[in-house]
Motif scaffolding. Structure first.
Motif, PDB file in Angstrom:
ATOM      1  N   GLU A   1      -3.759  -3.688   9.319  1.00  0.00           N
ATOM      2  CA  GLU A   1      -4.481  -4.639   8.388  1.00  0.00           C
ATOM      3  C   GLU A   1      -5.668  -5.406   8.613  1.00  0.00           C
ATOM      4  O   GLU A   1      -6.224  -5.839   7.317  1.00  0.00           O
TER       5      GLU A   1
ATOM      6  N   ALA B   1      -7.174  -2.944   6.975  1.00  0.00           N
ATOM      7  CA  ALA B   1      -7.671  -3.133   5.448  1.00  0.00           C
ATOM      8  C   ALA B   1      -8.771  -4.231   5.482  1.00  0.00           C
ATOM      9  O   ALA B   1      -9.543  -4.147   4.145  1.00  0.00           O
TER      10      ALA B   1
ATOM     11  N   HIS C   1      -6.163   1.680   2.942  1.00  0.00           N
ATOM     12  CA  HIS C   1      -4.529   1.241   3.351  1.00  0.00           C
ATOM     13  C   HIS C   1      -4.528   2.955   3.997  1.00  0.00           C
ATOM     14  O   HIS C   1      -3.986   3.423   4.449  1.00  0.00           O
TER      15      HIS C   1
ATOM     16  N   GLU D   1       0.950  -0.671  -0.282  1.00  0.00           N
ATOM     17  CA  GLU D   1       0.120   0.680  -0.264  1.00  0.00           C
ATOM     18  C   GLU D   1       0.545   1.338   0.256  1.00  0.00           C
ATOM     19  O   GLU D   1       0.423   2.223   0.348  1.00  0.00           O
TER      20      GLU D   1
ATOM     21  N   TYR E   1      -4.992  -9.898  10.185  1.00  0.00           N
ATOM     22  CA  TYR E   1      -5.471  -9.367   9.059  1.00  0.00           C
ATOM     23  C   TYR E   1      -7.557 -10.362   9.671  1.00  0.00           C
ATOM     24  O   TYR E   1      -7.959  -9.412   8.606  1.00  0.00           O
TER      25      TYR E   1
ATOM     26  N   HIS F   1      -8.714  -3.034  -0.647  1.00  0.00           N
ATOM     27  CA  HIS F   1      -7.646  -3.340   0.136  1.00  0.00           C
ATOM     28  C   HIS F   1      -6.983  -2.036   0.840  1.00  0.00           C
ATOM     29  O   HIS F   1      -6.218  -1.717   1.482  1.00  0.00           O
ATOM     30  N   GLU F   2      -5.682  -2.618  -0.253  1.00  0.00           N
ATOM     31  CA  GLU F   2      -4.749  -1.423  -0.267  1.00  0.00           C
ATOM     32  C   GLU F   2      -5.824   0.035  -0.570  1.00  0.00           C
ATOM     33  O   GLU F   2      -4.529   0.576  -0.009  1.00  0.00           O
TER      34      GLU F   2
HETATM   35 ZN    ZN Z   1      -2.786  -4.330   4.088  1.00  0.00          ZN
END
Ligand code: ZN
Length: 769
Positions: free
Chosen positions: A317, A320, A298, A270, A376, A294-295
């Motif tokens: 994480e 994200a 961030h 990211e 995560y 997801h990215e």
């Molecule tokens: Zn990530």
């Protein structure tokens, strides 16, 4: 290794800006030649006698210090040991230091650092196995941590025909007489060293603009010419993603949205405004778009508000990963969201402790689990639970508030809890979800309804247990669903915990009650329901039961709960039976008189290290006992277990520990696996079931275990959640034992008594400090 003196020294400098100047014309031979100008000052209250920066395995050529009066650079002496550059110079006020260096930028053994592949060279700013995880130091001297943020600018010289893409905004290019191009990029927003980026290839840009909340956000995506049209298709929902995250987390704060395609096959990174994104995920379809989301997310969780320490990586994480589900909900609807969260939740229950080789909370994880499954996946799972407990408005407000209060700053878990607890949820609850291990598990034990003053008053007794928990859960917000026989429902908000009892009053006579019908709490139960007036096959993957309804003249509601916890052994009174210590099902609901169904359950004691299946009945099937597997049934939680004979068993291969049991006539009640065998006939009845007491529970330094009669040839065994034997000792003809548990890590354990080598009785206990 941790050296406090060097750590203090490193952290005592605040860098204001990095100006990175790279000659990358020889990137095909994997080398760079650079100078970095670092503008820095001592942090308040620190006296910096020697200036230190991290730089990994490059060759330092020379170092210059800019005199603030004459504005001239003078050469300074330095030492360099491949990790730290130590300048023989004190830092008394804001100064500029210029360091010249060259060499081969490094790669982490697992993930991160510099990659060179054909026409491409690029960095990934974190390292999974190195310490610290920040990996700015592989290409520029820096204060490489999660707290020091600085402004970056990059000037990169590459052979003509190549594009150097860095973070921030594109400034300009310069053509040089030696047939090269210099690319200039600059950030105006402070970022951490791990978010600085560079990627070189014959890139072309895809450019457009998104109307953001307050401003127009430029989008600049980089890909080689043959990938640009696929990129446009695969990123169809990028604009929506920006809108969704701005709605939930506040406005996008960075200069542009940027992704840059790189030949990498294990995820993305990211980097601020310049996300390194794998080419495989840009195939023209939307198959990988949750990675894109997801990215992007961030840029709120991680790039704006950063975890202040690697042990709180869930703030980056976990959030994200949750954002993937949020994106899915807003694009594809609530059912899609539920499916996404359920998949994560089941995976966490089944595999996180195996993948990470430990049970840990979401926060305060060890170095080796910084980028692990708990961070995560369980992180995302818990954010979901927190969101549901608060309601969406509170949740949004709390997110926006964090983003504003800690803008371009860092937070730890207690900062997070402090802020979120202002928005309709308690610190106590948040702490249990984030800082404690395991999963809560509440099961209805019995219920009794009486008609009083025109209302039905129901008294519910429930059991409070935990899966892999290090404490007893308390005050957990749940929804209690109450249905009458016509499927009319009332929902009560209750807090479940130590009390194990609740009362409620409903306008109608409860026909069916259950906790968390809507899946708002990520507990140790995965459940699904079928509401239908039809027959047919329903594969309840999440509840791990395949239902075939063969008769159903009118509407029926069938709910199946898969419990990721041991079934109640107290009600087992059959000699020679070993009951599962791993899981059981509860089937309940409101069924039409005509209702008939069969159901298939799979037993699976296989241990695939890919963690894609198995690991369900390992303890039960540890001795390849597929022939002995049976199914137990009881109609309710206060009845004894009985052997269910109306089944069809199919073992398949006899040693693969996998097979199916078909329940020919599915009934309401509980089901679990057990083993029956001749060799176990000298079993549990002799000791009388559950005549074992363990206290204190939860325990810290020691436990006492007491059972009702002493006998020779008896030993006890303590196993952890995964079945690993922690202790194994003879009882020496005694009927009690005190066990020192100081060396036990927090978590749940089983104490099992064996006589003549066979398990007699078992009880669980918890270590919690
Ligand atoms: Zn990530």
């Amino acid at each position: 290794m941790f050296n406090p003196s060097s750590a203090v020294s490193i952290d005592s400098i605040n860098v204001l800006s990095y100006k990175i100047n790279i000659d990358f014309t020889k990137f095909k031979s994997k080398t760079l030649s650079s100078s970095t100008v670092i503008k820095c000052k001592p942090l308040k209250n620190y006296s910096v006698k020697k200036i230190k920066f991290m730089l990994l395995k490059l060759n330092v050529d020379s170092v210059f210090f800019k005199d603030s009066i004459s504005n001239k650079y003078t050469k300074v002496d330095f030492e360099y040991n491949d990790t730290l550059i130590i300048l023989n110079k004190s830092l008394d006020y804001t100064s500029e230091i210029c360091i010249y260096y060259h060499g081969n930028p490094q790669k982490d053994e697992m993930w991160g650092g510099f990659y060179f592949s054909g026409e491409y060279a690029f960095n990934l700013g974190v390292a999974f196995s190195s310490s610290p995880h920040n990996f700015g130091r592989v290409w520029f001297p820096c204060i490489d941590n999660f707290t020091d943020k600085a402004i970056f600018s990059y000037s990169v010289k590459v052979p003509r025909g190549y594009t150097a893409v860095c973070g921030g905004l594109f400034i300009d290019t310069l053509q040089t007489p030696d047939n090269c191009t210099i690319w200039n990029w600059s950030h105006s927003i402070p970022i951490n060293t791990y978010l600085a980026s560079i990627a070189v290839a014959p890139y072309k840009f895809v450019e457009y603009a998104i109307n953001g909340r307050n401003t127009v956000i430029p989008v600049k995506l980089a890909a080689i010419a043959s990938d640009t049209s696929k990129l446009k298709s695969s990123f169809k929902n990028l604009k929506n993603a920006v809108e969704i995250f701005e709605d939930y987390y506040g406005k996008y704060l960075f200069e542009r949205v940027g992704y840059c395609l790189v030949p990498f096959n294990s995820g993305a990174m990211e980097h601020a405004c310049n996300i390194a994104y794998p080419i495989y995920a840009v195939d023209g379809t939307l198959a990988f778009e949750t990675l894109m989301a997801h990215e992007l997310s961030h840029h709120w969780w991680g790039n704006n508000v950063t975890c202040s320490n690697a042990s709180d990586m869930w703030i980056n994480e976990g959030w994200a990963s949750f954002s993937e589900a949020l994106f899915t909900e807003k694009i594809y609807g609530e059912e899609a969201y539920k499916k996404y969260i359920n998949k994560i939740h089941k995976e966490v229950l089944q595999f996180s402790h195996l993948k990470d080789a430990t049970v840990t909370a979401v926060s305060n994880v060890s170095h080796q689990n910084t980028y692990g499954s708990h961070v995560y996946k369980k992180g995302a799972d818990m954010v979901h639970t927190i969101r549901q407990s608060m309601g969406d408005n509170n949740f949004k407000q709390a997110c926006v508030s964090i983003m504003e209060k800690y803008k371009f700053n860092n937070i730890n878990t207690s900062d997070f809890i402090g802020e979120f607890s202002k928005y309709g949820t308690s610190q106590f609850f948040l702490k249990q979800m984030i800082s404690d291990t395991g999963f809560c598990h509440f099961t209805i034990f019995k219920q009794n309804s009486e008609f009083k003053n025109n209302l039905w008053e129901t008294d519910v007794t429930y059991k409070n247990r935990t899966r892999m928990g290090n404490h007893i859960y308390d005050s957990i917000p749940y929804e209690l669903y109450v249905f009458d026989k016509n499927f009319k429902k009332e929902i009560f908000n209750v807090f479940l915990g130590k009390n194990e009892n609740i009362k409620f009053q409903s306008k109608f006579k409860p026909e069916f009650i259950c906790f968390d019908f809507d899946g708002k709490v990520s507990d140790a139960i995965t459940d699904e329901y079928i509401l239908t007036d039809k027959t047919g096959n329903y594969n309840l993957d999440y509840a791990m039961m395949n239902i075939n309804i063969t008769a159903n003249d009118d509407t029926s509601l069938l709910r199946v709960e898969h419990h990721w916890n041991y079934p109640d052994e107290y009600f087992l009174d059959i000699p020679g039976i070993t009951i599962s210590k791993e899981r059981f099902w509860k089937v309940d609901g409101i069924l039409d008189k005509s209702f008939k169904a069969s159901a298939i359950v799979n037993y699976d004691g296989s241990k695939l290290t890919s963690y894609t299946s198995g690991w369900l009945d390992n303890k039960l099937l540890q001795n390849n006992a597929e022939d002995s597997i049976i199914l137990l049934y009881r109609p309710d939680a206060i009845s004894n277990w009985q052997i269910e004979n109306n089944i069809t068993k199919s073992t398949g291969g006899k040693t693969d520990k996998k097979g199916t049991i078909t329940i020919n006539e599915l009934k309401k009640g509980e089901y679990t696996f057990a083993l029956k065998g001749k060799q176990q006939s000298s079993g549990i009845n002799e000791f009388n079931k559950k005549k074992i007491k363990i206290y204190p529970n939860p325990a810290e330094e020691y436990i006492y275990a007491i059972w009702n009669e002493s006998s020779s040839n008896t030993y006890y065994e303590i196993t952890d959640f995964s079945g690993k034997i922690i202790l194994n000792k003879d009882t020496e003809n005694k009927n009690s034992v005190k066990i020192d548990t100081c060396g036990f890590i927090n978590g749940s354990y089983f104490f099992t008594l064996f006589r003549n080598g066979l398990p007699i009785v078992a009880e669980s206990f918890i270590i919690s400090r």
